[in-house]
Motif scaffolding. Sequence first.
Motif, PDB file in Angstrom:
ATOM      1  N   PHE B  70     -44.712  76.791  40.658  1.00  0.00           N
ATOM      2  CA  PHE B  70     -44.687  76.328  39.236  1.00  0.00           C
ATOM      3  C   PHE B  70     -43.882  77.343  38.309  1.00  0.00           C
ATOM      4  O   PHE B  70     -44.233  78.401  38.340  1.00  0.00           O
ATOM      5  N   ASP B  71     -42.927  76.678  37.422  1.00  0.00           N
ATOM      6  CA  ASP B  71     -42.388  77.517  36.393  1.00  0.00           C
ATOM      7  C   ASP B  71     -43.036  77.195  35.033  1.00  0.00           C
ATOM      8  O   ASP B  71     -42.813  76.249  34.600  1.00  0.00           O
ATOM      9  N   ALA B  72     -43.945  78.168  34.537  1.00  0.00           N
ATOM     10  CA  ALA B  72     -44.565  77.897  33.200  1.00  0.00           C
ATOM     11  C   ALA B  72     -43.711  78.347  32.014  1.00  0.00           C
ATOM     12  O   ALA B  72     -43.833  79.151  31.433  1.00  0.00           O
ATOM     13  N   SER B  73     -42.814  77.412  31.864  1.00  0.00           N
ATOM     14  CA  SER B  73     -41.496  77.713  30.656  1.00  0.00           C
ATOM     15  C   SER B  73     -41.486  76.487  30.192  1.00  0.00           C
ATOM     16  O   SER B  73     -41.444  75.620  30.703  1.00  0.00           O
ATOM     17  N   MET B  74     -41.238  76.774  28.619  1.00  0.00           N
ATOM     18  CA  MET B  74     -40.834  75.408  27.972  1.00  0.00           C
ATOM     19  C   MET B  74     -39.230  75.377  27.778  1.00  0.00           C
ATOM     20  O   MET B  74     -38.862  74.539  26.847  1.00  0.00           O
ATOM     21  N   ARG B  75     -38.362  76.211  28.481  1.00  0.00           N
ATOM     22  CA  ARG B  75     -37.022  76.136  28.623  1.00  0.00           C
ATOM     23  C   ARG B  75     -36.813  74.693  28.740  1.00  0.00           C
ATOM     24  O   ARG B  75     -36.988  74.113  29.672  1.00  0.00           O
ATOM     25  N   GLU B  76     -35.379  74.300  28.106  1.00  0.00           N
ATOM     26  CA  GLU B  76     -35.031  72.935  28.302  1.00  0.00           C
ATOM     27  C   GLU B  76     -34.082  72.888  29.627  1.00  0.00           C
ATOM     28  O   GLU B  76     -33.185  73.610  29.521  1.00  0.00           O
ATOM     29  N   VAL B  77     -34.354  71.861  30.199  1.00  0.00           N
ATOM     30  CA  VAL B  77     -33.512  71.468  31.472  1.00  0.00           C
ATOM     31  C   VAL B  77     -33.366  70.234  31.568  1.00  0.00           C
ATOM     32  O   VAL B  77     -33.772  69.429  30.896  1.00  0.00           O
ATOM     33  N   VAL B  78     -32.262  69.902  32.301  1.00  0.00           N
ATOM     34  CA  VAL B  78     -32.108  68.481  32.725  1.00  0.00           C
ATOM     35  C   VAL B  78     -32.661  68.209  33.923  1.00  0.00           C
ATOM     36  O   VAL B  78     -32.009  68.975  35.111  1.00  0.00           O
ATOM     37  N   TYR B  79     -33.219  67.132  34.230  1.00  0.00           N
ATOM     38  CA  TYR B  79     -33.691  66.910  35.895  1.00  0.00           C
ATOM     39  C   TYR B  79     -32.717  66.666  36.679  1.00  0.00           C
ATOM     40  O   TYR B  79     -31.828  65.628  36.343  1.00  0.00           O
ATOM     41  N   GLY B  81     -33.503  65.891  40.051  1.00  0.00           N
ATOM     42  CA  GLY B  81     -34.372  66.082  41.579  1.00  0.00           C
ATOM     43  C   GLY B  81     -34.393  64.780  42.202  1.00  0.00           C
ATOM     44  O   GLY B  81     -33.351  63.973  41.930  1.00  0.00           O
ATOM     45  N   SER B  82     -35.266  64.510  43.058  1.00  0.00           N
ATOM     46  CA  SER B  82     -35.373  63.114  43.917  1.00  0.00           C
ATOM     47  C   SER B  82     -35.818  62.092  43.125  1.00  0.00           C
ATOM     48  O   SER B  82     -35.481  60.982  43.685  1.00  0.00           O
ATOM     49  N   TYR B  83     -36.396  62.343  41.993  1.00  0.00           N
ATOM     50  CA  TYR B  83     -37.232  61.223  41.384  1.00  0.00           C
ATOM     51  C   TYR B  83     -35.942  60.330  40.487  1.00  0.00           C
ATOM     52  O   TYR B  83     -35.863  60.870  39.302  1.00  0.00           O
ATOM     53  N   ALA B  84     -35.643  59.605  40.893  1.00  0.00           N
ATOM     54  CA  ALA B  84     -34.495  58.696  40.422  1.00  0.00           C
ATOM     55  C   ALA B  84     -34.444  58.100  38.947  1.00  0.00           C
ATOM     56  O   ALA B  84     -33.844  58.575  37.937  1.00  0.00           O
ATOM     57  N   PRO B  85     -35.862  57.663  38.408  1.00  0.00           N
ATOM     58  CA  PRO B  85     -36.046  57.276  37.223  1.00  0.00           C
ATOM     59  C   PRO B  85     -36.122  58.277  36.094  1.00  0.00           C
ATOM     60  O   PRO B  85     -36.106  57.874  34.976  1.00  0.00           O
ATOM     61  N   LEU B  86     -35.942  59.558  36.524  1.00  0.00           N
ATOM     62  CA  LEU B  86     -36.166  60.651  35.505  1.00  0.00           C
ATOM     63  C   LEU B  86     -34.826  61.276  35.590  1.00  0.00           C
ATOM     64  O   LEU B  86     -34.545  62.320  34.953  1.00  0.00           O
ATOM     65  N   ARG B  87     -33.629  61.132  36.594  1.00  0.00           N
ATOM     66  CA  ARG B  87     -32.573  61.979  36.564  1.00  0.00           C
ATOM     67  C   ARG B  87     -31.817  61.954  35.402  1.00  0.00           C
ATOM     68  O   ARG B  87     -31.318  60.783  34.734  1.00  0.00           O
ATOM     69  N   GLY B  88     -31.412  63.080  35.017  1.00  0.00           N
ATOM     70  CA  GLY B  88     -30.492  62.969  33.884  1.00  0.00           C
ATOM     71  C   GLY B  88     -31.143  63.111  32.544  1.00  0.00           C
ATOM     72  O   GLY B  88     -30.716  63.456  31.381  1.00  0.00           O
ATOM     73  N   VAL B  89     -32.570  63.275  32.664  1.00  0.00           N
ATOM     74  CA  VAL B  89     -33.595  63.116  31.298  1.00  0.00           C
ATOM     75  C   VAL B  89     -33.635  64.768  31.133  1.00  0.00           C
ATOM     76  O   VAL B  89     -34.024  65.752  32.081  1.00  0.00           O
ATOM     77  N   GLU B  90     -33.817  65.190  29.609  1.00  0.00           N
ATOM     78  CA  GLU B  90     -34.028  66.579  29.177  1.00  0.00           C
ATOM     79  C   GLU B  90     -35.286  66.621  29.326  1.00  0.00           C
ATOM     80  O   GLU B  90     -36.268  65.643  29.207  1.00  0.00           O
ATOM     81  N   MET B  91     -35.936  67.930  29.803  1.00  0.00           N
ATOM     82  CA  MET B  91     -37.616  68.247  29.890  1.00  0.00           C
ATOM     83  C   MET B  91     -37.668  69.520  29.826  1.00  0.00           C
ATOM     84  O   MET B  91     -36.791  70.381  29.954  1.00  0.00           O
ATOM     85  N   SER B  92     -38.668  70.083  29.913  1.00  0.00           N
ATOM     86  CA  SER B  92     -39.052  71.284  30.172  1.00  0.00           C
ATOM     87  C   SER B  92     -39.047  71.746  31.372  1.00  0.00           C
ATOM     88  O   SER B  92     -39.121  71.040  32.461  1.00  0.00           O
ATOM     89  N   ALA B  93     -38.911  73.236  31.432  1.00  0.00           N
ATOM     90  CA  ALA B  93     -38.920  73.694  32.988  1.00  0.00           C
ATOM     91  C   ALA B  93     -40.048  73.626  33.525  1.00  0.00           C
ATOM     92  O   ALA B  93     -40.281  73.318  35.086  1.00  0.00           O
ATOM     93  N   ALA B  94     -41.092  73.590  33.080  1.00  0.00           N
ATOM     94  CA  ALA B  94     -42.684  73.265  33.448  1.00  0.00           C
ATOM     95  C   ALA B  94     -42.682  71.890  34.027  1.00  0.00           C
ATOM     96  O   ALA B  94     -43.152  71.700  35.316  1.00  0.00           O
TER      97      ALA B  94
END
Lengths: 283, 554
Positions: B70-79, B81-94
Amino acid sequence: MSTTNPQSDAASAVVDTATTPVARARARRRSKHRRRVANVAGLMAGLVLTGALYSVFSPAQAAPAEGTESAAEAAGRELYDRSCISCHGANLEGVPNRGPSLIGVGEASVYFQVHTGRMPLVRQEADAADKPAVFSDEEIDQLMAYVQANGGGPTLPSGDLRDGDVAEGGELFRLNCASCHNFVGEGGALSSGKAAPSLTDSNDLEIYTAMLTGPENMPVFGDNQLTPEEKRAIVNYVQTIGEQADPGGAGIGRVGPVAEGLVIWVVGIGVLMFGIFWMGSKA
Amino acid sequence: MAATATAPGAPTTRLGKTATEIDDRLIVAGPLRRTLNKVFPDHWSFLLGEIALYSFIIALISGTYLTFFFDASMREVVYDGSYAPLRGVEMSAAYDSALNLSFDVRGGLFMRQVHHWAALLFVASIVVHLLRVFFTGAFRRPRETNWIIGVVMLVLALLMGVTGYTLPDDLLSGTGLRIISAIILSVPVIGTWAHWAVFGGDFVGELIIGRFYIAHVLIIPAILLALIAVHLLLLVKQKHAQFPGPGRTEHNVVGNRLFPTFAAKATGLLFIVFGVVAALGGLVQINPFWLWGPYNPAQVSAASQPDWYILFLDGSTRIFPAWDINLPGDYTIPALFWPTVVVAGAMFTVLALYPVIERKLSGDTASHHLLQRPRDVPVRTSLGMMGLTFYGVLMLSGGNDVFADKFDVSLNAMTWFGRLGVVVLPPIVYAITYRICLGLQMHDREVLEHGIETGVIRRLPHGEFIEVHQPLGPVDDHGHGVLAYGGAPVPKKMNQIGGARRAVRGFFKPIEEPSQVELEQGREGRGLAAADEARELTSSGRPSEGGRPQEPRD
């Protein structure tokens, strides 16, 4: 053609009596009268011509059985007169305190309301409950044709309704829909017995037409608020997560902490109580 | 346990020699033997606290695994990963790392679910344990300190839950975080200062996940562990309280020694708890945050709820009227302050101080090592039920939109049920509980006085029908039992006192072998066997018959 008769009668009378002053005065009055009659006749002719032209050029369905109405519309009218007229009125104008006007709602609204079984309504209450559809798909098409022909309004979309980006659909869904329909479209309660229904059993067209027409308490998401592409993305998202399996095991309704709390108390604490009763009995 | 073997003379075996060497240096044999010989009373309800302990251990172990990923950070990243319905969505590193932990780490989802279920079970078992301690009066002198420690641990467990709930930074937990921020802001005078201290700004901001993370994985667990240690040390020092019963007094503890019987039982229970939590973690999905989406202040979902242990605060907030207090000088005390800070504060204060309150009310300042059955202290039992009802209505109101939706009830009706129920129901429950306690007590006394109903109907010579009663002990001239009411369970059925001839081993209730019981009691000169001659009774035990034992006259 009967409208031309008074004009021809008047013309012959003017030729006979144009000599004496009295006759002249009478003729003046007559010619005034004649002009008036001619104006009326011209207007009537124009109207008839316009009507005839309209009936020729308007996009009416083929094989007009009774003048301008298609077979589907006629069948729809029959269904309408049987099942809808008491609340929506003889001319789709609605009946005060019973049902709204259907002028301008369009076939999209008819599709949603009738296909989800909301219409015909069982009784007046906070919400029209969805139930098995009363009409067959063919009958729904006929009702749609009738209402569309007589009231106009939004039409059904065509093509692949899931033709949109699923992630974008998710963002739009959470922004526009989740506040009533829940994160995953499980539905939720609104005030005074109203409710946002679950989307789990909805088909693509129902979700799309609901956005387009804003049934019941739902706001209208017209094509200016959510473009057709965005609507398709939302439909895609709702259906994708609806069909997606729960990787963590039993989904317990996907309603989150309330169901989870119920499980830990009933199953978790229940099983463990059983366990310690059993241990307590083993001296 | 070779370490405690104290054979006379020098040990001969290698193990014994090693043990002696160790004992020479550390002097552990005495204390160890005392500890291992510790006696624990044998009652199922004394295992409830252990469930809490074990679920805490499970949460610690599974949580440690989660911290690796787990990365307890609120840095903005773009997902991506393997879960298709969220791919490309901006979210926090957490959130991103929580998703990866669930979908891309081997065993990650299972461990996360185990962790969450263990956390729910931890609080639930604390509550059940607390109820046992409350309703049996185990908090009375000398155990008030342990009661207060227990309440503090409950509050810490709730904080633990709240901080953990917040960490994934999904739409649900973010909504909860926003409510926490609002609650802190609602406190008069210090609210804004406290908010600044917690969040480092006017808004929830970007620091909070990191701060809650440290609180969740380090500060609160450390305090909890220390308090658990004190809790258990006090338990050992003060000895276990026990239910009243034959041979049990204020000065002894009847039960099993820590080693081997109790240790075996405790280990067994540990595995049962592990098994239940693992089964839940593997079979039942909990907090599927990939469905919730990343947190975005513009979004909120219907049916956003906290985990069950905070549900009562959500409920109190939902049913509390919108009574903002507007003071001169543009100062407002928001309505939110009362149902959250004040209600929670009052509930836990009353809970923590209850031993003191009861001592004041009853004037009972003596030390107690024998527990009370709830029926024998009707006022406390009724007060407890009253509090539970209050809590239950709040909890129900916390999920009122889900209940309204699932059971087709108007949400407004649910709200008004909560508003009225929270005031009206507790007194009603108090009255009913009080009557039930008295009724149960009366029935015990009746059986002690008149004996057990045997179900045998006799017809007397003059035509009257009577049911034969079996007295539990010697009777007086009137045929009334002379056993005093002792607050211990009274047998109410013939086969509980060996009437079925053969011992029936129940699944839930151990039915002791009658011969064993009778032998013991005969030896100790009490109970049924001691008054054998008085047992063969045919009378109903009523004074009208002289109450004397009679031979059958038919």
